[in-house]
Scaffold this motif. Structure first.
Motif, PDB file in Angstrom:
ATOM      1  N   LEU A 192       0.839  -1.105  -0.013  1.00 14.12           N
ATOM      2  CA  LEU A 192      -0.008   0.204   0.142  1.00 14.12           C
ATOM      3  C   LEU A 192       1.034   1.307   0.117  1.00 14.12           C
ATOM      4  O   LEU A 192       0.493   2.363  -0.675  1.00 14.12           O
ATOM      5  CB  LEU A 192      -0.824   0.117   1.169  1.00 14.12           C
ATOM      6  N   LEU A 193       1.852   1.152   0.535  1.00 13.53           N
ATOM      7  CA  LEU A 193       2.824   2.337   0.743  1.00 13.53           C
ATOM      8  C   LEU A 193       3.606   2.562  -0.570  1.00 13.53           C
ATOM      9  O   LEU A 193       3.460   3.672  -0.821  1.00 13.53           O
ATOM     10  CB  LEU A 193       3.797   2.083   1.871  1.00 13.53           C
ATOM     11  N   PHE A 194       3.936   1.568  -1.265  1.00 13.51           N
ATOM     12  CA  PHE A 194       4.514   1.685  -2.495  1.00 13.51           C
ATOM     13  C   PHE A 194       3.496   2.273  -3.563  1.00 13.51           C
ATOM     14  O   PHE A 194       3.840   3.206  -4.415  1.00 13.51           O
ATOM     15  CB  PHE A 194       5.002   0.342  -3.047  1.00 13.51           C
ATOM     16  N   CYS A 195       2.250   1.770  -3.526  1.00  7.76           N
ATOM     17  CA  CYS A 195       1.160   2.151  -4.325  1.00  7.76           C
ATOM     18  C   CYS A 195       0.925   3.830  -4.084  1.00  7.76           C
ATOM     19  O   CYS A 195       0.793   4.307  -5.306  1.00  7.76           O
ATOM     20  CB  CYS A 195      -0.042   1.365  -4.379  1.00  7.76           C
ATOM     21  N   CYS A 196       0.842   4.000  -2.978  1.00  5.29           N
ATOM     22  CA  CYS A 196       0.539   5.332  -2.691  1.00  5.29           C
ATOM     23  C   CYS A 196       1.698   6.619  -3.019  1.00  5.29           C
ATOM     24  O   CYS A 196       1.355   7.593  -3.576  1.00  5.29           O
ATOM     25  CB  CYS A 196       0.367   5.676  -1.093  1.00  5.29           C
ATOM     26  N   PHE A 197       2.852   5.928  -3.156  1.00  8.04           N
ATOM     27  CA  PHE A 197       4.103   6.886  -3.311  1.00  8.04           C
ATOM     28  C   PHE A 197       4.723   6.696  -4.552  1.00  8.04           C
ATOM     29  O   PHE A 197       5.878   7.329  -4.843  1.00  8.04           O
ATOM     30  CB  PHE A 197       5.061   6.950  -1.899  1.00  8.04           C
ATOM     31  N   SER A 198       4.278   5.596  -5.291  1.00  6.30           N
ATOM     32  CA  SER A 198       5.190   5.178  -6.466  1.00  6.30           C
ATOM     33  C   SER A 198       4.915   6.245  -7.558  1.00  6.30           C
ATOM     34  O   SER A 198       6.092   6.482  -8.383  1.00  6.30           O
ATOM     35  CB  SER A 198       4.912   3.866  -6.990  1.00  6.30           C
ATOM     36  N   GLY A 199       3.875   7.036  -7.532  1.00  3.03           N
ATOM     37  CA  GLY A 199       3.566   7.954  -8.855  1.00  3.03           C
ATOM     38  C   GLY A 199       3.352   7.423  -9.963  1.00  3.03           C
ATOM     39  O   GLY A 199       3.315   8.169 -10.923  1.00  3.03           O
ATOM     40  N   ALA A 200       3.592   6.132 -10.307  1.00  2.15           N
ATOM     41  CA  ALA A 200       3.280   5.473 -11.399  1.00  2.15           C
ATOM     42  C   ALA A 200       2.086   5.068 -11.518  1.00  2.15           C
ATOM     43  O   ALA A 200       1.497   4.128 -10.528  1.00  2.15           O
ATOM     44  CB  ALA A 200       4.329   4.377 -11.722  1.00  2.15           C
ATOM     45  N   ALA A 201       1.235   5.452 -12.676  1.00  3.01           N
ATOM     46  CA  ALA A 201      -0.230   4.936 -13.000  1.00  3.01           C
ATOM     47  C   ALA A 201      -0.245   3.619 -13.711  1.00  3.01           C
ATOM     48  O   ALA A 201       0.583   3.817 -14.508  1.00  3.01           O
ATOM     49  CB  ALA A 201      -0.760   6.092 -13.569  1.00  3.01           C
ATOM     50  N   LEU A 202      -0.821   2.924 -13.092  1.00  4.38           N
ATOM     51  CA  LEU A 202      -0.855   1.588 -13.897  1.00  4.38           C
ATOM     52  C   LEU A 202      -2.007   1.407 -15.086  1.00  4.38           C
ATOM     53  O   LEU A 202      -3.148   1.818 -14.761  1.00  4.38           O
ATOM     54  CB  LEU A 202      -1.018   0.036 -12.832  1.00  4.38           C
ATOM     55  N   ALA A 203      -1.573   0.763 -16.048  1.00  2.00           N
ATOM     56  CA  ALA A 203      -2.698   0.588 -16.913  1.00  2.00           C
ATOM     57  C   ALA A 203      -3.174  -0.729 -16.506  1.00  2.00           C
ATOM     58  O   ALA A 203      -2.735  -1.568 -15.769  1.00  2.00           O
ATOM     59  CB  ALA A 203      -2.041   0.364 -18.381  1.00  2.00           C
ATOM     60  N   GLU A 204      -4.245  -1.243 -17.343  1.00  2.03           N
ATOM     61  CA  GLU A 204      -4.937  -2.591 -16.880  1.00  2.03           C
ATOM     62  C   GLU A 204      -5.155  -3.432 -17.914  1.00  2.03           C
ATOM     63  O   GLU A 204      -5.348  -2.776 -19.141  1.00  2.03           O
ATOM     64  CB  GLU A 204      -6.268  -2.389 -16.257  1.00  2.03           C
ATOM     65  N   LYS A 205      -4.889  -4.766 -17.888  1.00  2.52           N
ATOM     66  CA  LYS A 205      -5.199  -5.548 -19.246  1.00  2.52           C
ATOM     67  C   LYS A 205      -6.313  -6.500 -18.830  1.00  2.52           C
ATOM     68  O   LYS A 205      -6.344  -7.158 -17.801  1.00  2.52           O
ATOM     69  CB  LYS A 205      -3.862  -6.519 -19.345  1.00  2.52           C
ATOM     70  N   VAL A 206      -7.271  -6.243 -19.609  1.00  2.00           N
ATOM     71  CA  VAL A 206      -8.495  -6.923 -19.395  1.00  2.00           C
ATOM     72  C   VAL A 206      -8.659  -8.095 -20.551  1.00  2.00           C
ATOM     73  O   VAL A 206      -8.788  -7.640 -21.553  1.00  2.00           O
ATOM     74  CB  VAL A 206      -9.711  -6.027 -19.526  1.00  2.00           C
ATOM     75  N   SER A 207      -8.977  -9.456 -19.945  1.00  2.94           N
ATOM     76  CA  SER A 207      -9.185 -10.498 -20.905  1.00  2.94           C
ATOM     77  C   SER A 207     -10.627 -10.682 -20.919  1.00  2.94           C
ATOM     78  O   SER A 207     -11.128 -10.783 -19.960  1.00  2.94           O
ATOM     79  CB  SER A 207      -8.569 -11.550 -20.597  1.00  2.94           C
ATOM     80  N   VAL A 208     -11.434 -10.981 -22.210  1.00  4.22           N
ATOM     81  CA  VAL A 208     -12.797 -10.823 -22.051  1.00  4.22           C
ATOM     82  C   VAL A 208     -13.193 -12.105 -22.897  1.00  4.22           C
ATOM     83  O   VAL A 208     -12.769 -12.151 -24.193  1.00  4.22           O
ATOM     84  CB  VAL A 208     -13.476  -9.701 -22.794  1.00  4.22           C
TER      85      VAL A 208
ATOM     86  N   ASN B 147     -16.786 -14.582 -19.698  1.00 12.18           N
ATOM     87  CA  ASN B 147     -15.856 -13.903 -18.656  1.00 12.18           C
ATOM     88  C   ASN B 147     -15.048 -12.949 -18.821  1.00 12.18           C
ATOM     89  O   ASN B 147     -14.541 -12.591 -19.672  1.00 12.18           O
ATOM     90  CB  ASN B 147     -14.936 -15.417 -18.497  1.00 12.18           C
ATOM     91  N   ILE B 148     -14.742 -12.288 -17.771  1.00 15.59           N
ATOM     92  CA  ILE B 148     -13.909 -10.990 -17.661  1.00 15.59           C
ATOM     93  C   ILE B 148     -13.037 -11.095 -16.560  1.00 15.59           C
ATOM     94  O   ILE B 148     -13.132 -11.451 -15.466  1.00 15.59           O
ATOM     95  CB  ILE B 148     -14.723  -9.658 -17.572  1.00 15.59           C
ATOM     96  N   SER B 149     -11.713 -11.091 -16.844  1.00 15.38           N
ATOM     97  CA  SER B 149     -10.433 -11.203 -16.115  1.00 15.38           C
ATOM     98  C   SER B 149      -9.581 -10.127 -16.314  1.00 15.38           C
ATOM     99  O   SER B 149      -9.478  -9.354 -17.148  1.00 15.38           O
ATOM    100  CB  SER B 149      -9.766 -12.370 -16.012  1.00 15.38           C
ATOM    101  N   ARG B 150      -8.625  -9.567 -15.059  1.00 15.07           N
ATOM    102  CA  ARG B 150      -8.094  -8.447 -15.065  1.00 15.07           C
ATOM    103  C   ARG B 150      -6.753  -8.648 -14.649  1.00 15.07           C
ATOM    104  O   ARG B 150      -6.604  -9.583 -13.642  1.00 15.07           O
ATOM    105  CB  ARG B 150      -8.756  -7.280 -14.441  1.00 15.07           C
ATOM    106  N   LYS B 151      -5.690  -7.838 -14.693  1.00 16.39           N
ATOM    107  CA  LYS B 151      -4.384  -7.627 -14.253  1.00 16.39           C
ATOM    108  C   LYS B 151      -3.724  -6.368 -14.647  1.00 16.39           C
ATOM    109  O   LYS B 151      -4.012  -5.851 -15.625  1.00 16.39           O
ATOM    110  CB  LYS B 151      -3.548  -9.006 -14.797  1.00 16.39           C
ATOM    111  N   PRO B 152      -2.998  -5.963 -13.691  1.00 15.15           N
ATOM    112  CA  PRO B 152      -2.296  -4.786 -13.816  1.00 15.15           C
ATOM    113  C   PRO B 152      -1.390  -5.019 -14.967  1.00 15.15           C
ATOM    114  O   PRO B 152      -0.673  -5.921 -15.065  1.00 15.15           O
ATOM    115  CB  PRO B 152      -1.601  -4.350 -12.495  1.00 15.15           C
ATOM    116  N   GLU B 153      -1.109  -3.671 -15.843  1.00 17.07           N
ATOM    117  CA  GLU B 153      -0.087  -3.776 -16.817  1.00 17.07           C
ATOM    118  C   GLU B 153       1.406  -3.296 -16.270  1.00 17.07           C
ATOM    119  O   GLU B 153       1.239  -2.083 -15.681  1.00 17.07           O
ATOM    120  CB  GLU B 153      -0.819  -3.240 -18.042  1.00 17.07           C
TER     121      GLU B 153
END
Length: 94
Positions: free
Chosen positions: A8-24, A88-94
């Protein structure tokens, strides 16, 4: 520090926005014309950076822009409007 707290600390301060990969997973997609229609439907959407349609496996993979999330409802609605069913829909951070 606990691993979750570190994450959580890394996510809050990383400054990097993550894209998402969605499989449908798609029901009813049987030809290249079907695949192209689905691809065009998602490419029109704001926040979708890439669309890959795998006709053989009946799978659509969407890559979003950073900080963009497509809800399951929006994905399902887009597929239905294109004439197909989402199984089905599944997701993972890119």
């Amino acid at each position: 520090m606990r691993p979750l707290a570190l994450a959580l600390l890394f996510c809050c301060f990383s400054g990097a926005a993550l894209a998402e990969k969605v499989s449908v997973s798609v029901d009813g997609m049987v030809c290249a014309f079907c695949a192209k229609g689905i691809e065009n439907s998602f490419k029109k959407m704001t926040g979708v950076n890439d669309v890959v349609v795998d006709l053989d496996n009946k799978l659509v993979t969407l890559t979003t822009a950073p900080d963009v999330t497509l809800s399951d409802a929006v994905i399902t609605e887009t597929m239905t409007a294109a004439g197909f069913a989402t199984t089905n829909i599944s997701r993972k951070p890119e």
